[in-house]
Design a protein around this motif. Structure first.
Motif, PDB file in Angstrom:
ATOM      1  N   CYS A 129       0.836  -1.202   0.000  1.00 64.03           N
ATOM      2  CA  CYS A 129       0.000   0.000   0.000  1.00 64.03           C
ATOM      3  C   CYS A 129       0.872   1.254   0.000  1.00 64.03           C
ATOM      4  O   CYS A 129       1.540   1.548   1.002  1.00 64.03           O
ATOM      5  N   LEU A 158      -3.788  -6.717  -0.939  1.00 67.23           N
ATOM      6  CA  LEU A 158      -3.691  -5.859  -2.107  1.00 67.23           C
ATOM      7  C   LEU A 158      -2.957  -6.503  -3.281  1.00 67.23           C
ATOM      8  O   LEU A 158      -3.210  -6.165  -4.439  1.00 67.23           O
ATOM      9  N   ASN A 218     -12.512  -1.032   4.263  1.00 71.46           N
ATOM     10  CA  ASN A 218     -12.262  -1.930   3.137  1.00 71.46           C
ATOM     11  C   ASN A 218     -11.067  -1.483   2.309  1.00 71.46           C
ATOM     12  O   ASN A 218     -10.896  -1.909   1.169  1.00 71.46           O
ATOM     13  N   ALA A 219     -10.243  -0.616   2.884  1.00 70.27           N
ATOM     14  CA  ALA A 219      -9.048  -0.138   2.193  1.00 70.27           C
ATOM     15  C   ALA A 219      -7.997   0.229   3.241  1.00 70.27           C
ATOM     16  O   ALA A 219      -8.314   0.392   4.424  1.00 70.27           O
ATOM     17  N   THR A 220      -6.749   0.348   2.788  1.00 68.30           N
ATOM     18  CA  THR A 220      -5.655   0.732   3.677  1.00 68.30           C
ATOM     19  C   THR A 220      -5.028   2.036   3.186  1.00 68.30           C
ATOM     20  O   THR A 220      -5.106   2.345   1.993  1.00 68.30           O
TER      21      THR A 220
END
Length: 252
Positions: A129, A158, A218-220
């Motif tokens: 990320c 990811l 739901n994301a970094t």
């Protein structure tokens, strides 16, 4: 739990008397609809009202004057303000956020900074990320100044190699130093790791992913901290300058 982390104090509702009981019809409705954590609130206009939790959302229930019917919906004042949201924030989202904060504090993150730091921040990060790297870099002056303890919980989703890289870092002799070197090198300096992912590491990464999902992210990077009102706050993605100052305090 996504909504508890967007908590803005809309209003301070008044809890009904501790002696108030929940009518059977309200209890039955709650059970039928899988509504939990029912609490009475003193709504304006003399209407009898309760708030409860359905999955990750608040629910406002009202009892008709005849005591035979239950209404589910939102309560608004004469200016169009949603009063129910204030009830949800105070009686459901904020308490749940504090419970989740306790859960975060029971994890075993990659910890940078002293336990005595006045501010503590948790972040879910994937090795691939780029925004996690940017956030880590931005946080370092506060960590170095003893102002913040940064706690990184690694996840792996990811990139097909995310799990392998996370495993290498977590199984290094000094995982915190390995993570630091990895970030400073832009992901080029990775500890050597041969063989299959140990079950303990696999379970740890799965636990972090499950925890992150339960927090509604739901994301970094998915970042969590407590504000001055002891309310859990969430920032998903790279914070802007104001958000950095809110979570870390003035720049050192």
């Amino acid at each position: 739990m996504k909504r508890i982390l967007l908590s803005a104090l809309l209003m301070v509702p008044v809890l009904a008397s501790a002696q108030d009981t929940i009518p059977d019809i309200v209890k039955r409705f709650g059970e039928q609809q899988n509504i939990t954590n029912l609490k009475p609130v003193e709504a304006p206009g003399g209407v009898k009202s309760w708030v409860g939790q359905y999955q990750d959302m608040g629910v406002n229930l009202f009892l008709t004057p005849d005591g035979k019917h239950v209404i589910s919906g939102y309560l608004y004042d004469d200016k169009g303000k949603n009063l129910s949201e204030g009830y949800f924030t105070q009686q459901i989202y904020i308490p749940l956020g504090r419970e989740m904060w306790q859960t975060l504090n029971k994890t075993k993150p990659l910890k940078e900074g002293a336990d005595t730091a006045p501010r503590k921040v948790f972040v879910f990060a994937d090795p691939f990320c780029p925004y996690c790297k940017a956030f880590w870099s931005e946080a370092q002056p506060w960590v170095a100044a003893g102002k913040v303890q940064l706690n990184t919980l690694m996840v792996a989703f990811l990139n097909p190699k995310s799990g392998r890289n996370a495993t290498a870092i977590l199984n290094a002799p000094d995982p915190v130093s390995a993570w630091r070197e990895y970030e400073l090198s832009g992901g080029k300096k990775l500890p050597r790791f041969d063989g299959a992912t140990p079950r303990e590491t696999f379970n740890l990464l799965q636990h972090h992913q499950t925890l992150m999902d339960s927090l509604g992210a739901n994301a970094t990077p998915a970042i969590y901290y407590m504000n001055e009102r002891n309310e859990l706050q969430q920032v998903v993605g790279m914070p802007d300058e104001k958000q950095l100052i809110d979570m870390f305090g003035p720049r050192p």
